[in-house]
Write a protein that holds these residues in place. Structure first.
Motif, short mmCIF file in Angstrom:
data_model
loop_
_atom_site.label_atom_id
_atom_site.label_comp_id
_atom_site.label_asym_id
_atom_site.label_seq_id
_atom_site.Cartn_x
_atom_site.Cartn_y
_atom_site.Cartn_z
N PRO B 468 53.22 43.35 -22.34
CA PRO B 468 51.87 43.34 -22.93
C PRO B 468 51.32 44.67 -22.72
O PRO B 468 51.64 45.34 -21.75
CB PRO B 468 50.90 42.19 -22.06
CG PRO B 468 52.01 41.62 -21.25
CD PRO B 468 53.26 42.23 -21.23
N PRO B 469 50.19 45.02 -23.62
CA PRO B 469 49.60 46.35 -23.44
C PRO B 469 48.96 46.60 -21.89
O PRO B 469 48.33 45.59 -21.61
CB PRO B 469 48.49 46.39 -24.55
CG PRO B 469 48.96 45.55 -25.63
CD PRO B 469 49.76 44.40 -24.68
N GLY B 470 49.03 47.67 -21.50
CA GLY B 470 48.58 47.87 -20.17
C GLY B 470 49.13 47.66 -19.23
O GLY B 470 49.21 47.74 -17.79
N VAL B 471 50.65 46.97 -19.49
CA VAL B 471 51.51 46.55 -18.26
C VAL B 471 52.59 47.65 -18.02
O VAL B 471 53.09 48.28 -19.18
CB VAL B 471 52.13 45.29 -18.48
CG1 VAL B 471 53.33 44.97 -17.71
CG2 VAL B 471 50.97 44.07 -18.19
N ARG B 472 53.00 48.13 -16.99
CA ARG B 472 54.16 49.07 -16.88
C ARG B 472 55.14 48.48 -16.09
O ARG B 472 55.20 47.39 -15.50
CB ARG B 472 53.49 50.13 -16.05
CG ARG B 472 52.53 51.09 -16.76
CD ARG B 472 52.37 52.56 -15.99
NE ARG B 472 51.54 53.09 -16.85
CZ ARG B 472 51.13 54.46 -16.31
NH1 ARG B 472 51.32 55.10 -15.34
NH2 ARG B 472 49.91 55.03 -17.22
N THR B 473 56.50 49.04 -16.08
CA THR B 473 57.65 48.56 -15.49
C THR B 473 57.59 48.89 -14.07
O THR B 473 57.12 49.86 -13.80
CB THR B 473 59.07 49.07 -16.24
OG1 THR B 473 58.98 50.50 -15.96
CG2 THR B 473 58.90 48.66 -17.55
N ASP B 474 58.18 48.49 -13.11
CA ASP B 474 58.30 48.80 -11.90
C ASP B 474 58.86 50.33 -11.64
O ASP B 474 58.51 51.03 -10.75
CB ASP B 474 59.31 47.77 -10.98
CG ASP B 474 58.78 46.41 -10.77
OD1 ASP B 474 57.55 46.41 -10.05
OD2 ASP B 474 59.43 45.49 -11.01
N LEU B 475 59.86 50.40 -12.72
CA LEU B 475 60.60 51.90 -12.58
C LEU B 475 59.35 52.81 -12.81
O LEU B 475 59.30 54.01 -12.06
CB LEU B 475 61.77 51.79 -13.53
CG LEU B 475 62.94 51.09 -13.08
CD1 LEU B 475 63.92 51.43 -14.15
CD2 LEU B 475 63.31 51.67 -11.80
N GLU B 476 58.51 52.61 -13.74
CA GLU B 476 57.36 53.43 -14.27
C GLU B 476 56.29 53.67 -13.00
O GLU B 476 56.01 54.76 -12.85
CB GLU B 476 56.74 52.93 -15.42
CG GLU B 476 57.65 53.14 -16.66
CD GLU B 476 56.93 52.26 -18.06
OE1 GLU B 476 57.53 52.73 -19.08
OE2 GLU B 476 56.21 51.52 -17.84
#
Lengths: 496, 710
Positions: B468-476
């Motif tokens: 979803p918009p606004g969500v990042r991955t753990d790596l990011e």
């Protein structure tokens, strides 16, 4: 000898230990003495609080005496029954082949047969017991040594002697129908000997089981090739011939195994003025009247009993280790609730407490002489006070645990023996299953499957796609196939 | 849209297709694969539901006062805030003032990058993970026996051809149902104090259920070894040729003749002999252990005792037989290999091994002396938080220690004492709810990466849809923080494939060697079991030619039996043991938010024998308080006639007042540092319903027993 107890050496490295560790000397490297050392090493592995020296007269590492009948039966080689060596710990040193000869309680010193001595802060007597020979002509010489053909079954040396005396197919007589005698007889029969067993009491295992159980047990033994002669007194041992009974019969025997009781090894304690009756008298702290002298295992006499079985001895070892290492100074041994388990291949016998409880107990009995099974359970105030269980292996362990814990018994006592509890009311899922679960993994009921079928799912893949049934563990695949076959067969109309 | 990937939950990592379901929302259906054979349990079937959950966190949440509520903020603000606080605390109190808590649920790439982040960006030794609560005892025992630990050192389908499989402390019929497809042929010997679903299947198939008293498993394993030897059933040639240390190990087993084993464990002597004979005379036998063997203050020795049995029967390192540990968490295997463990560097290397440090430092482009040394284990790390000797800030990924740690009440107190708690999650878990900053991260189907399943098989997790918009991955998130902490951006790639390539170099030559793992090989459908030393390698079966010790021999461990850390007494007369249910996973943070699963098991319960219920004054359906020396858990009573009267069972998937870990004992195994989840002395009291029960539960009751429309 451990460096920490030689003042001239290792003074610097072990200075702390030397000044603070209390010296414990254990006399006896048997099952309980060795276990005590192991228990200490577990509580104080670095030897910071105590240093233990175990002296054992036998010139070999400690071993598991309980398994001697297994050695006799050929299940174990002698080396297989060695106990773990506690000497690996910094807290423990073991000296085998060294007998203690005297105790000086005033100087707190033990004299050894090699001329040296050991000072102690705490002394633990674990001297065990030895076979007692009944006063029957021909058994033992005046000095107590067994006559030719005669042996006890207390140690590995006895085992070796017996193995040398008895030959497969040959006759052997066992004198004494207690636990050890019955185990020895079974082991000898396993090795192919023809065994006669003589018990002077009215029935075998007189202390542990009641007469009906003993009768069934004796029949079991007969089937296994052991002739049981209860309530028969031995008259004399005739070397090369056999054992003559008081009615004049002679039971043939190349060897006679005497398993007619034991006598606690109390001499060294008595010699030091320590109170001795049947055994060395101890209280709940396992101390004698001299608070620095303790006794555990078969040599000890505690008001709560326990001598003669290994489990109470091991419990005592743990309690004393708790106390002497300061791990749990309040630890007490309050007596045994021993459970006897006969170790005889093909026979499952467990007994505990009162074999013949009086009328104040509520008793359930099942006797099945034909099936070789017998169960008796006696209960007072919801607690088991005694049980005899022959051929009831599965419930026996649960009953023994309840007895040991003093736990209350279930309302349905018969079920405790048969393993089939009466249905409880109000239990989960006890209601009539109107729509039984077929696929547990995906919680699909028969009704759910039927609905899917009515909606057109005619094959297992269709059913799986519609309901998920069969896609978990797969255990319901056969049931689903059967249901489908039935429905499809009953309604051969093709799916739309 | 239909993408092949793997289930987000347990270590079986069932293959599935994720595609648009009715109404366009993503839905999962099972896919054929050697491990799950087209099967899926109800957790897998419903797993996609959480992707679109209204409970999803989609903006970073921040608060400066824990008594107040969170405020949504933007990523820059959140990351700047976190980095600034971390820098400040680190400068004031030293690098070890910051701790990192990871997870056996993270991909290999995340596990690796998180370890690198802790050592380089934070310079802290305080990193550990929830796998310490799951597989560390088997890892320690496996390592000491075989020289290297891989859960199953053989492909799972191998077990299907065995004649007998012994499952010690494992309940796959409940916890990984599709695995049972491989166990329908062999006769099963199930070792479990509970009459579990797996035990039921064992009995139905002519096998055995051995029900030892909780905490007596080592005695049972020693007893089986004893009984096998007394029946002359050991593989003496194998012992002589392929192992060392039997004699010392035997001395401990010698003290557990069948009747003595019965006395300690409660398993009838006859059953001990029967089980030993069944296992030892089978053509093809496996010994498999699970958490029931491991989660004890003596878990390592317990697993060693089972391995000793397997070795004495000549099972490991041969095709068609063996020993294995059934790993629990999704990436429980990979998660313990790549450096998020306090004592480890990538590739199963020891952090105190100079050669390992030099290798990894070179890959990372730093001086080996810059790498911190070993840190405290999970519970020790948690237990010190906010104290003079512990960390003052903690970053949590993929874990919910407020529910899953032992003595959870104490751990929650420690979490509250932190100056800064940062949680990366996609829902408001109990731990996130305690945080200062919550960073919303992508879920399994929204990102790429690799997982290593219970067989050591490396799997490709594929992105099915965008987060979803606004969500990042753990790596990011890791990279964003690392840069703000002064690290060069190229050191923390955010592309999973780039991280995998670096992980391959860092693990090269180590025990768990991933050097030859590549996205291309995985996409081409190659079966890659580690070690994968180069582009042509894969190792489906390990130890066939020798074990991983220098001399090639397996080691018997000289282990005995010892009592549990806490035994019942007059005040706490019963034993509580904990475990999993089919419908929930771990702390339940995910599965309690899925309508169908929460609807089926909405609340904590406690299994009680009817007699024990009567004596404790609790009836079917009552709420009971399960009280230990540490705390209490509320649970609804379920009477079960097949339960042990001395033991109650609590599932551990529920939070707050219903958390089973409120009562568990943090006594640690001396080697693995795993806590004793499986034995707590408790008493039962009748109780009022939990306060929280009045409030609507997430998802509960929103849907009936769902059926995916076809």
């Amino acid at each position: 000898m451990p460096a920490r107890r030689t003042p001239r050496r290792g003074r610097h490295r072990h200075a702390m230990v030397q000044h603070t560790a209390r010296r414990i000397v254990v006399i006896g490297n048997g099952m309980v003495g060795a276990r005590f050392a192991e228990e200490v090493a577990r509580r104080d592995p670095a030897g910071e609080r105590v240093g233990v020296t175990v002296v054992g007269a036998e010139d070999e590492a400690a071993y598991n005496r309980v398994l001697l009948p297994g050695v006799l039966a050929g299940r174990y080689a002698p080396d297989d029954i060695r106990l773990p060596a506690p000497a690996e710990s910094a807290a423990v040193a073991v000296r085998t082949g060294t007998a203690a000869t005297a105790i000086d309680p005033a100087r707190r010193r033990v004299t050894l047969d090699d001329g040296t001595g050991l000072d102690y802060d705490e002394l633990v007597l674990a001297t065990g017991a030895r076979a007692a020979f009944p006063p029957i002509p021909g058994l033992a010489a005046a000095d107590g040594a067994p006559e030719p053909g005669v042996t006890a079954l207390r140690d590995l040396a006895d085992c070796r002697r017996l193995s040398a005396l008895a030959r497969p197919g040959g006759p052997v007589v066992v004198l004494g129908g207690g636990v050890l005698g019955l185990e020895a007889a079974r082991a000898l029969a396993e090795r192919g000997m023809r065994v006669s067993l003589v018990e002077s009491s009215p029935w075998i295992m007189r202390r542990q089981i009641d007469r009906p159980a003993a009768q069934i047990l004796a029949e079991q033994y007969s089937r296994l090739g052991v002739a049981v002669h209860s309530w028969r007194v031995a008259a004399r041992w005739l070397p090369g011939t056999g054992l003559e009974l008081d009615d004049g019969r002679v039971l043939p025997g190349d060897a006679l195994v005497v398993t007619a009781g034991v006598k606690a090894n109390t001499e060294i304690a008595a010699g030091a003025g320590i109170d001795v009756e049947h055994g060395i008298v101890v209280d709940d702290t396992l101390a004698t009247a001299d608070p620095r002298v303790h006794a555990v295992g078969d040599c000890a006499q505690h008001p709560g009993g326990g001598a003669g079985l290994v489990q109470p001895g091991w419990e005592q070892a743990a309690v004393l280790a708790d106390r002497l290492t300061g791990t749990r100074p309040e630890a007490r041994y309050t007596g045994a609730r021993p459970v006897t388990r006969l170790k005889a291949e093909g026979i499952e016998l467990t007994s505990m407490g009162e074999a013949e409880a009086d009328d104040t107990a509520e008793t359930v009995t099942i006797a099945d002489a034909h099936g070789g099974r017998y169960a008796k359970l006696s209960v007072r105030q919801e607690r088991i006070v005694g049980a005899v269980l022959l051929g009831f292996a599965d419930p026996a362990s649960a009953i023994a645990r309840m007895y040991d814990d003093g736990a209350p018994v279930p309302a349905d006592r018969l079920a405790l023996l048969t393993g089939r509890p009466a249905p409880e009311t109000g239990e989960t899922g006890a209601g009539p299953a109107t729509d039984p679960l077929v696929c547990r993994c995906n919680a699909v009921t028969r009704g759910g499957l039927e609905t899917a079928w009515l909606d057109g799912a005619r094959t297992r893949p269709d059913i799986a796609a519609a309901t998920r049934a069969t896609t978990g563990c797969g255990g319901c695949t056969r049931d689903v196939d059967a249901l489908l076959a039935g429905w499809n067969g009953a309604s051969p109309v093709a799916a739309p | 849209m239909s993408t092949a990937t793997h289930c987000p939950y347990c270590a079986l990592q069932c293959a599935m297709h994720v595609e648009a379901g009715p109404g366009g929302a993503p839905a999962a259906r099972p896919a054929p694969f050697p491990t799950n054979r087209g099967g899926l349990c109800r957790k897998g079937w419903t797993s996609a539901e959480l992707l679109n959950s209204p409970e999803r966190i989609v903006r970073p949440l921040l608060r400066t006062d824990r008594s107040g509520g969170f405020a949504a903020t933007d990523w820059d603000t959140a990351l700047e805030h976190v980095a600034g606080r971390l820098k400040g605390l680190s400068a004031e109190h030293g690098a070890d003032a910051v701790a990192v808590f990871g997870s056996g649920g993270l991909t290999n790439e995340k596990s690796y990058l998180l370890g690198k982040f802790a050592r380089l960006a934070l310079g802290t030794s305080r990193i550990d993970y929830n796998g310490r609560f799951c597989m560390s005892s088997a890892a320690a025992a496996g390592g000491r026996a075989f020289g290297l630990d891989r859960g199953l050192p053989f492909p799972l389908p191998d077990v299907a051809s065995a004649e007998v499989v012994l499952l010690a402390g494992a309940n796959p019929a409940e916890t990984m149902p599709p695995m049972m497809g491989h166990l329908s042929g062999p006769r099963l010997i199930v070792v479990d104090p509970r009459h579990s679903a797996t035990a039921e299947q064992a009995l139905a198939g002519g096998g055995l259920h051995l029900a030892p008293r909780p905490g007596t498993d080592p005695a049972l394993a020693l007893g089986l070894l004893h009984a096998a030897r007394a029946q002359h059933l050991l593989d003496e040639d194998y012992i002589a040729a392929r192992t060392t240390g039997f004699d010392q190990a035997w001395k401990h087993a010698a003290a557990f003749w069948p009747e003595q084993t019965e006395q300690v464990t409660g398993v009838p002597a006859q059953r001990v002999r029967e089980a030993a004979r069944l296992l030892a005379t089978a053509r093809g036998a496996y010994v498999l252990t699970g958490r029931g063997s491991e989660q004890h203050a003596k878990g390592t020795d317990t697993v060693s005792a089972w391995i000793n049995l397997a070795l004495a029967l000549g099972l490991p390192g041969r095709e068609g037989s063996g020993y294995g540990c059934i790993t629990g968490q999704g990436n429980g295997q990979g998660g313990r290999e790549h450096g998020q463990k306090a004592d480890q560097l990538p590739g199963y290397r020891r952090i105190d091994d100079p050669a390992a440090r030099a290798h990894v430092a070179e890959v990372w482009g730093v001086d080996p002396d810059e790498l911190p040394g070993p840190g405290p284990s999970a519970f020790e790390l948690l237990d010190a938080l906010g104290t003079a000797s512990g960390a003052r800030a903690m970053l949590v990924l993929g874990s919910n220690p407020a529910v899953s740690a032992p003595d959870a009440g104490r751990v929650r107190n420690r979490l509250s004492a932190l100056d800064l708690l940062v949680v990366c999650d996609f829902v408001m878990s109990e731990t996130a709810a305690m945080a200062d900053v919550v960073l919303p991260v992508a879920q399994w189907a929204e990102e790429r990466g690799t997982m290593t399943n219970l067989e050591g098989r490396v799997l490709r997790r594929r992105a099915v849809l965008a987060p979803p918009p606004g969500v990042r991955t753990d790596l990011e998130v890791i990279a964003g923080l690392a840069v703000r902490l002064g690290q060069p951006a190229e050191r923390f790639p955010t592309d999973a494939d780039a991280v995998l390539a670096e992980l391959g170099r860092a693990s090269a030559g180590g025990g768990a060697d991933y050097a030859g793992v590549s996205p291309e090989r995985l996409e081409a459908g190659e079966e890659l079991f580690w070690p994968v030393a180069d582009a042509g390698a894969s190792t489906p079966r390990m130890f066939l030619d020798g074990f991983a010790h220098p001399d090639g021999l397996a080691r018997f461990a000289p282990v005995g039996h010892r009592p549990a850390a806490e035994e019942p007494d007059a005040e706490f007369p019963l034993i509580a043991t904990t475990g999993r249910l089919m419908g929930h996973y771990q702390s339940g943070a995910q599965t309690r938010r899925i309508g169908e699963l929460a609807g089926a098991e909405p609340e904590a319960y406690v299994e009680v024998h009817p007699d024990t219920g009567v004596r404790s004054g609790v009836a079917e359906g009552d709420w009971a308080r399960v009280v230990s020396r540490r705390g209490a858990a509320l649970a609804r009573v379920r009477l079960r006639a097949d339960a042990r009267p001395d033991t109650v069972f609590l599932p551990f998937h529920f939070g707050g007042e219903e958390a089973a870990n409120n009562v568990t004992n943090p006594a640690l195994d001396p080697v693995s540092r795993m806590p004793e989840f499986k034995v707590s002395a408790i008493r039962l009291e009748r109780a009022d319903p939990p306060q929280e029960a009045a409030a609507p539960r997430a998802g509960a009751g929103q849907r009936g027993p769902a059926r995916p429309a076809g």
